[in-house]
Write a protein that holds these residues in place. Sequence first.
Motif, mmCIF file in Angstrom:
data_model
loop_
_atom_site.group_PDB
_atom_site.id
_atom_site.type_symbol
_atom_site.label_atom_id
_atom_site.label_comp_id
_atom_site.label_asym_id
_atom_site.label_seq_id
_atom_site.Cartn_x
_atom_site.Cartn_y
_atom_site.Cartn_z
ATOM 1 N N ALA A 48 -2.307 56.264 73.199
ATOM 2 C CA ALA A 48 -1.351 55.743 72.282
ATOM 3 C C ALA A 48 -1.837 55.649 70.708
ATOM 4 C CB ALA A 48 -0.669 54.216 72.445
ATOM 5 N N THR A 49 -1.422 56.616 69.747
ATOM 6 C CA THR A 49 -2.194 56.683 68.428
ATOM 7 C C THR A 49 -0.825 56.444 67.634
ATOM 8 O OG1 THR A 49 -3.307 58.387 69.352
ATOM 9 C CG2 THR A 49 -3.493 58.175 67.062
ATOM 10 N N ALA A 50 -1.159 55.465 66.845
ATOM 11 C CA ALA A 50 -0.256 55.054 65.610
ATOM 12 C C ALA A 50 -0.227 56.335 64.517
ATOM 13 C CB ALA A 50 -0.594 53.861 64.890
ATOM 14 N N VAL A 51 0.761 56.840 64.321
ATOM 15 C CA VAL A 51 0.906 58.029 63.471
ATOM 16 C C VAL A 51 1.162 57.747 61.783
ATOM 17 C CG1 VAL A 51 1.240 59.954 65.208
ATOM 18 C CG2 VAL A 51 3.151 58.779 64.231
ATOM 19 N N ASN A 52 2.139 56.601 61.843
ATOM 20 C CA ASN A 52 2.746 56.293 60.513
ATOM 21 C C ASN A 52 2.917 54.769 60.431
ATOM 22 O OD1 ASN A 52 3.714 56.086 58.323
ATOM 23 N ND2 ASN A 52 4.885 58.066 58.121
ATOM 24 N N HIS A 53 2.022 53.979 59.894
ATOM 25 C CA HIS A 53 2.384 52.530 60.127
ATOM 26 C C HIS A 53 3.378 52.181 59.186
ATOM 27 C CE1 HIS A 53 -1.937 51.836 61.324
ATOM 28 N NE2 HIS A 53 -1.614 52.612 61.816
ATOM 29 N N SER A 54 3.704 52.776 58.165
ATOM 30 C CA SER A 54 4.651 52.463 57.275
ATOM 31 C C SER A 54 6.164 52.859 57.557
ATOM 32 C CB SER A 54 4.181 52.677 56.041
ATOM 33 O OG SER A 54 4.314 54.218 55.888
ATOM 34 N N SER A 55 6.176 54.008 58.429
ATOM 35 C CA SER A 55 7.557 54.389 58.777
ATOM 36 C C SER A 55 8.319 53.792 59.790
ATOM 37 C CB SER A 55 7.391 56.025 59.005
ATOM 38 O OG SER A 55 8.625 56.523 59.524
ATOM 39 N N PRO A 56 9.322 53.429 59.668
ATOM 40 C CA PRO A 56 10.072 52.737 60.710
ATOM 41 C C PRO A 56 10.685 53.944 61.648
ATOM 42 C CG PRO A 56 11.609 52.762 58.932
ATOM 43 C CD PRO A 56 10.194 53.307 58.205
ATOM 44 N N THR A 57 10.521 55.160 61.163
ATOM 45 C CA THR A 57 11.151 56.229 61.920
ATOM 46 C C THR A 57 10.375 56.593 62.980
ATOM 47 O OG1 THR A 57 12.035 57.101 60.015
ATOM 48 C CG2 THR A 57 11.976 58.702 62.097
ATOM 49 N N LEU A 58 8.969 56.966 62.834
ATOM 50 C CA LEU A 58 7.935 57.487 63.818
ATOM 51 C C LEU A 58 7.257 56.070 64.135
ATOM 52 C CD1 LEU A 58 6.859 60.441 62.162
ATOM 53 C CD2 LEU A 58 8.716 60.165 63.584
ATOM 54 N N ARG A 59 7.468 55.481 65.104
ATOM 55 C CA ARG A 59 6.701 54.268 65.578
ATOM 56 C C ARG A 59 5.618 54.576 66.050
ATOM 57 N NH1 ARG A 59 10.225 50.330 68.948
ATOM 58 N NH2 ARG A 59 8.239 49.340 68.869
ATOM 59 N N ILE A 104 6.820 61.571 70.434
ATOM 60 C CA ILE A 104 6.960 60.308 69.309
ATOM 61 C C ILE A 104 8.068 59.581 69.894
ATOM 62 C CG2 ILE A 104 7.868 60.069 67.029
ATOM 63 C CD1 ILE A 104 7.091 62.926 66.315
ATOM 64 N N VAL A 105 7.594 58.183 69.641
ATOM 65 C CA VAL A 105 8.482 57.049 69.926
ATOM 66 C C VAL A 105 9.282 56.868 68.577
ATOM 67 C CG1 VAL A 105 8.813 54.881 70.688
ATOM 68 C CG2 VAL A 105 7.056 56.213 71.731
ATOM 69 N N LEU A 106 10.509 57.092 68.467
ATOM 70 C CA LEU A 106 11.308 56.808 67.428
ATOM 71 C C LEU A 106 12.078 55.669 67.335
ATOM 72 C CD1 LEU A 106 12.928 60.443 67.798
ATOM 73 C CD2 LEU A 106 11.621 59.786 65.826
ATOM 74 N N SER A 107 12.553 55.038 66.172
ATOM 75 C CA SER A 107 13.109 53.910 65.706
ATOM 76 C C SER A 107 14.897 54.321 66.252
ATOM 77 C CB SER A 107 13.092 53.323 64.685
ATOM 78 O OG SER A 107 13.609 54.280 63.667
ATOM 79 N N SER A 108 15.528 53.249 66.603
ATOM 80 C CA SER A 108 16.830 53.411 66.709
ATOM 81 C C SER A 108 17.815 53.417 65.653
ATOM 82 C CB SER A 108 17.416 52.455 68.037
ATOM 83 O OG SER A 108 17.204 51.195 67.453
ATOM 84 N N ASP A 109 17.121 53.261 64.388
ATOM 85 C CA ASP A 109 18.102 53.203 63.144
ATOM 86 C C ASP A 109 18.048 54.618 62.625
ATOM 87 O OD1 ASP A 109 15.535 54.481 62.290
ATOM 88 O OD2 ASP A 109 15.004 52.631 61.074
ATOM 89 N N THR A 110 18.859 54.769 61.579
ATOM 90 C CA THR A 110 19.348 56.224 61.081
ATOM 91 C C THR A 110 18.292 57.179 60.871
ATOM 92 O OG1 THR A 110 21.079 54.489 59.610
ATOM 93 C CG2 THR A 110 20.740 56.799 59.200
ATOM 94 N N ASP A 111 17.162 56.622 60.524
ATOM 95 C CA ASP A 111 15.954 57.603 60.275
ATOM 96 C C ASP A 111 15.676 58.309 61.633
ATOM 97 O OD1 ASP A 111 15.874 57.126 57.544
ATOM 98 O OD2 ASP A 111 13.996 55.709 57.565
ATOM 99 N N GLY A 112 15.457 57.492 62.615
ATOM 100 C CA GLY A 112 15.130 57.620 63.820
ATOM 101 C C GLY A 112 16.150 58.668 64.527
ATOM 102 N N ILE A 113 17.255 58.263 64.432
ATOM 103 C CA ILE A 113 18.371 59.220 64.949
ATOM 104 C C ILE A 113 18.424 60.500 64.223
ATOM 105 C CG2 ILE A 113 20.924 59.411 65.258
ATOM 106 C CD1 ILE A 113 20.265 57.029 67.071
#
Length: 348
Positions: free
Chosen positions: A13-24, A31-40
């Motif tokens: 498991a590698t964190a790819v972008n700590h600040s982006s809520p899209t790419l968890r 890629i594990v995506l958030s369920s908000d508008t960015d992730g969708i």
Amino acid sequence: MACRVYGLDHRLATAVNHSSPTLRHMVQNTIVLSSDTDGIGQAVRFLRAGQLVAMPTETVYGLAGDARNPAAVAAIFAAKGRPTFNPLIAHVADQAMAESLAQFNDLARALAHRFWPGPLTLVLPLRPGHGLAELALAGNPTVALRVPAHPVAQDLLRAFGGPLAGPSANPSGRVSPTRVDHVLEGLGGKIAGIIDGGLCRVGVESTIIGFDEDLSGNHAVMLRQGGIAEEDIETITGPLRRGGHAEKPNAPGQLISHYAPEATVRLEARQPESGEIWVGFGPDCPGAPLSLSPSGDLAEAAATLFQTLREADRLASAGQRIAFAPVPDHGLGRAINDRLSRAAAPRP
Ligand code: TXA
Ligand code: MG
């Protein structure tokens, strides 16, 4: 960000972008995506490009791909190792999208009106010009349609604007996934993304209903027990017929061995035998290390079934067996017993 990916070697498991809520985070290129508008939004970009995204539904996680794109549908069969004779459910946002793909009879419409969005799948004759990829249908003149209730699945379907083919997001024949880490265990590295929608509320797959061969709609047929109890369906349909047979399945629950853990499984176990991991149900299972529901609640047992099966499999050392206490065969208990009997069936 610490990536706690249950059941996986955390070094994957590698964190790819700590600040982006899209790419968890990213696991083996998935890629594990958030369920908000960015992730969708990212999920929709993947899907439009013909790639695969696992989505949460209220039953289990589904492996979504564009149902009109033959390459995406072929990729679903490849990622799961699924036999191509086994057709896929098309997930749609609402009744209007469903009616653009299939012809509804009055009984089907009444069922849809009562149970959609929700854990019900209807098998109906295709409408000419439906546009679905042939491979998704596996040569059938019918299509299995479902309007999922999970808000993330709803958001995804609306943002995508078309039907999504979506079998359960597990390797074919294995235990279905009710959490993101279950999907990663089985399909990590084989799919573009997973939208994290938390735990699946219902925990067993949808109930599948078909209709008599003349499709008159007079008789509904139970093709798979699932998240809506047979008794509830029968309030609309009257007594259901049972359909399908194991040698030529037209619904997955009809494959005799399915939902298989690594360990072998014994059912109706009122006591554990030596060398068994006992899984209880209800208050009369003293000492059982695991329970589907300590209070004997069938909805809780359905919601925890696949997770408990995985947990028992992890606890079972080589040669140990999993033994399930009896579960009453009514309401959601029918879907639970159906899955357990297939988990216990001899493997091919
Ligand atoms: O709850 C569910 O139904 C989940 C979530 C993701 O929606 N999906 C699911 O898909 O369980 P799957 O593929 O694991 O099981 C659906 C089954 C197929 O395996 C297939 O046998 C049956 O639905 N099916 C699909 N199209 C059919 C058709 N035209 N006639 C009869 N059965 C069909
Ligand atoms: Mg499945």
